[in-house]
Design a protein around this motif. Structure first.
Motif, mmCIF file in Angstrom:
data_model
loop_
_atom_site.group_PDB
_atom_site.id
_atom_site.type_symbol
_atom_site.label_atom_id
_atom_site.label_comp_id
_atom_site.label_asym_id
_atom_site.label_seq_id
_atom_site.Cartn_x
_atom_site.Cartn_y
_atom_site.Cartn_z
ATOM 1 N N ALA A 1 0.819 -1.222 0.000
ATOM 2 C CA ALA A 1 0.000 0.000 0.000
ATOM 3 C C ALA A 1 0.843 1.257 0.000
ATOM 4 N N PHE A 2 2.128 1.134 0.326
ATOM 5 C CA PHE A 2 2.978 2.317 0.381
ATOM 6 C C PHE A 2 3.319 2.856 -1.006
ATOM 7 N N ILE A 3 2.902 2.157 -2.064
ATOM 8 C CA ILE A 3 3.013 2.763 -3.392
ATOM 9 C C ILE A 3 2.048 3.929 -3.507
ATOM 10 N N CYS A 4 1.050 3.980 -2.614
ATOM 11 C CA CYS A 4 0.120 5.113 -2.548
ATOM 12 C C CYS A 4 0.643 6.093 -1.502
ATOM 13 N N PRO A 5 0.989 7.313 -1.888
ATOM 14 C CA PRO A 5 1.596 8.260 -0.939
ATOM 15 C C PRO A 5 0.784 8.483 0.321
ATOM 16 N N GLU A 6 -0.532 8.361 0.250
ATOM 17 C CA GLU A 6 -1.371 8.653 1.420
ATOM 18 C C GLU A 6 -1.225 7.631 2.536
ATOM 19 N N TYR A 7 -0.563 6.509 2.269
ATOM 20 C CA TYR A 7 -0.385 5.488 3.313
ATOM 21 C C TYR A 7 1.052 5.398 3.818
ATOM 22 N N ARG A 8 1.935 6.200 3.290
ATOM 23 C CA ARG A 8 3.348 6.080 3.677
ATOM 24 C C ARG A 8 3.635 6.556 5.092
ATOM 25 N N LEU B 1 -1.409 -0.199 -10.399
ATOM 26 C CA LEU B 1 -1.261 -0.884 -9.116
ATOM 27 C C LEU B 1 -1.852 -0.051 -7.977
ATOM 28 N N ARG B 2 -1.661 1.263 -8.030
ATOM 29 C CA ARG B 2 -2.279 2.122 -7.015
ATOM 30 C C ARG B 2 -3.804 2.015 -7.075
ATOM 31 N N ASP B 3 -4.344 1.984 -8.281
ATOM 32 C CA ASP B 3 -5.803 1.856 -8.430
ATOM 33 C C ASP B 3 -6.292 0.550 -7.801
ATOM 34 N N HIS B 4 -5.532 -0.518 -7.991
ATOM 35 C CA HIS B 4 -5.904 -1.815 -7.420
ATOM 36 C C HIS B 4 -5.937 -1.755 -5.894
ATOM 37 N N ILE B 5 -4.891 -1.194 -5.293
ATOM 38 C CA ILE B 5 -4.819 -1.095 -3.827
ATOM 39 C C ILE B 5 -5.955 -0.232 -3.300
ATOM 40 N N ARG B 6 -6.155 0.919 -3.897
ATOM 41 C CA ARG B 6 -7.192 1.845 -3.414
ATOM 42 C C ARG B 6 -8.592 1.248 -3.544
ATOM 43 N N LYS B 7 -8.828 0.517 -4.613
ATOM 44 C CA LYS B 7 -10.146 -0.108 -4.786
ATOM 45 C C LYS B 7 -10.412 -1.126 -3.689
#
Length: 488
Positions: A258-265, A351-357
């Motif tokens: 999930a850390f590929i999404c900046p909002e979870y880092r 990949l970010r879209d997959h995690i966020r979904k």
């Protein structure tokens, strides 16, 4: 058919198998997620001995459906909500096929330069994608670097052995002679009300162990625990580890993707203190098992695992990694191919879209639970996971869980938290859609005994409630592992 399949037969067999895999995955929603077989079911379906003569591949492929599929738990079914995801994607499958076709054993650079060098680059790609500090990367000036291990457990053991070696090297001769670090004791330390392992707890444990003659050397912090997907406090643990010369290993097997999404880092604030960091692209990043990414100080790994023999030497040593010195086994597969295929064909945004979904779908499920007064949320939804239970004594939730598992329509796992029995619900499959979340919720509600004296209310509660979220804090602590040295 000759015993050695020729290229034309391989083409036919391979194409038919690809078609079978595609059909299987396209129709996976129509299969019960759990099998209905009993132990020993395969024995009457196949002969007791291997065949003496070659058999047609067509018959072999037919038997996959007859023999294998009845006993498969369908991990990629959208009704699979147990454990955590195991990744799957068409690019990953093709990468696995190519790796098997090349069939190299890349234990050193010379045994297959592409196998080594693509892995070096892929570990840098991953490190940059999740926002790791520069010193974790192969492209840094220091000893940073990454390697693909088979699993998070394997990465934890590799780091443990490296930590033990580093501790022995700085110990006095009496310590080395007695071999006190030949085996390792493990201690489980308590966490706070948010299930987070804190620095003050670690400091107290270190002081107590030293007083008892123990040699602390290795700490495991978790980003995304198995039971509740909680996050330990690296900003507090890191300085304590540095002060006391302890190796800090960070296990982010599931949540690290999930850390590929900046909002979870923000969950990995303090990661710069870590001696090693691991997460599994084969859990949530659509890369087929096995692909566990481990990064940081490669020198410590080489010191712990390097074995030199004349037959292993080559003229390019020192110019590129020999990954046999970064792991437990000698041999290794070309695992970076499937990672390369997935990262290129999905792209970082895909990949970010997959995690966020999947995180959004978990929140949707949590909202359904909160809207039903018969249930309570045990821990707030974290990443793609939430946990819930029926209000009242544990036997109500246990009975519900047993009914759900017995029908094989959805698959969940149970756990305990704060001495309460709870059910874990995880969004796992890449095929999962909102309709699958609603199906799971309807299955859960269908198996609840009618509310006493009010059958009409029960029917109303089975309907999908509005997706409105509330806050709910966790109540009690879990325990996290800290591995320590033996007594003097």
């Amino acid at each position: 058919m000759p015993a050695d399949m020729d290229a034309e037969q391989f083409r036919a067999f391979g194409k038919a198998t690809v078609d079978y895999i595609a059909d299987y995955l396209e129709g996976i929603r129509d299969r019960d997620v759990l099998p209905s077989v009993e132990p020993g079911y395969i024995k009457p379906l196949i002969p007791d001995d291997a065949p003496e003569e070659p058999q047609d591949w067509q018959d072999v492929l037919k038997d996959v459906e007859r023999v294998v599929m009845p006993g498969v738990t369908h991990w990629h079914s959208p009704q699979f909500h147990a454990y955590y995801p195991t990744a799957n994607s068409y690019p990953g499958i093709v990468g696995e096929m190519l790796s098997a076709g090349i069939g190299c054993i890349g234990f050193s650079w010379m045994t297959s330069p592409a196998c080594t060098e693509l892995e070096v680059t892929m570990m840098d790609w991953l490190g940059k994608l999740i926002g790791l500090p520069q010193e974790f990367l192969n492209c840094s000036d220091g000893p940073g670097g990454g390697v693909i291990q088979g699993s998070a457990s394997e990465a934890t053991l590799v780091a443990l052995l490296a930590a033990k070696e580093r501790t022995v090297q700085r110990s006095n001769s009496s310590v080395e002679k007695s071999g006190v670090l030949g085996s390792m004791k493990m201690r489980l330390l308590t966490t706070d009300e948010n299930c987070s392992f804190r620095g003050s707890t670690l400091e107290a444990a270190i002081a107590k162990d030293i007083e008892q003659g123990l040699i602390p050397c290795y700490v495991i912090a978790t980003l995304g625990t198995t039971g509740t997907c909680a996050f330990d406090n690296l900003e507090e643990l890191g300085p304590v580890c540095i002060k006391n010369n302890l190796w800090l290993h960070v296990d982010a097997a599931y949540a690290g993707a999930a850390f590929i999404c900046p909002e979870y880092r923000h969950h990995m604030n303090g990661v710069e203190y870590a001696d090693s960091f691991n997460f599994n692209p084969h859990k949530w990043l659509l890369v087929n098992f096995d692909c566990s990414a481990m990064v940081k100080n490669s020198h410590d790994l080489v010191d712990a695992f390097s074995v030199e023999r004349v037959y292993l030497a080559h003229q390019k040593q020192g110019l590129a990694p020999d990954y046999r010195n970064w792991q437990i086994p000698l041999g290794r597969r070309f695992r970076s191919l499937k990672l390369w295929f997935v990262l290129r064909i999905y792209g970082a945004q895909g990949l970010r879209d997959h995690i966020r979904k999947q995180i959004r779908l978990a929140k949707d499920f949590e909202a359904m639970v909160k809207a039903d007064p018969r249930f309570e949320i045990v821990t707030e939804a974290s990443m793609g996971m939430t946990s819930f239970r029926l209000k009242g004594p544990d036997h109500l939730t246990k009975t519900l869980y047993e009914k759900l598992i017995s029908e094989h329509k959805i698959y969940l796992t149970a756990a305990t938290f704060g001495k309460k029995f709870m059910i874990r619900f995880v969004v796992c499959s890449r095929f999962t859609e909102e309709k699958d979340i609603q199906f799971a919720w309807q299955e859960i509600c269908r198996h609840i005994e009618p509310v006493e004296g009010n059958e009409n209310d029960r029917e109303k509660l089975i309907e999908i409630p509005s997706l409105k979220t509330n806050n709910c804090s966790t109540k009690e602590s879990l325990r996290k592992p800290v591995i320590l040295g033996n007594s003097r």
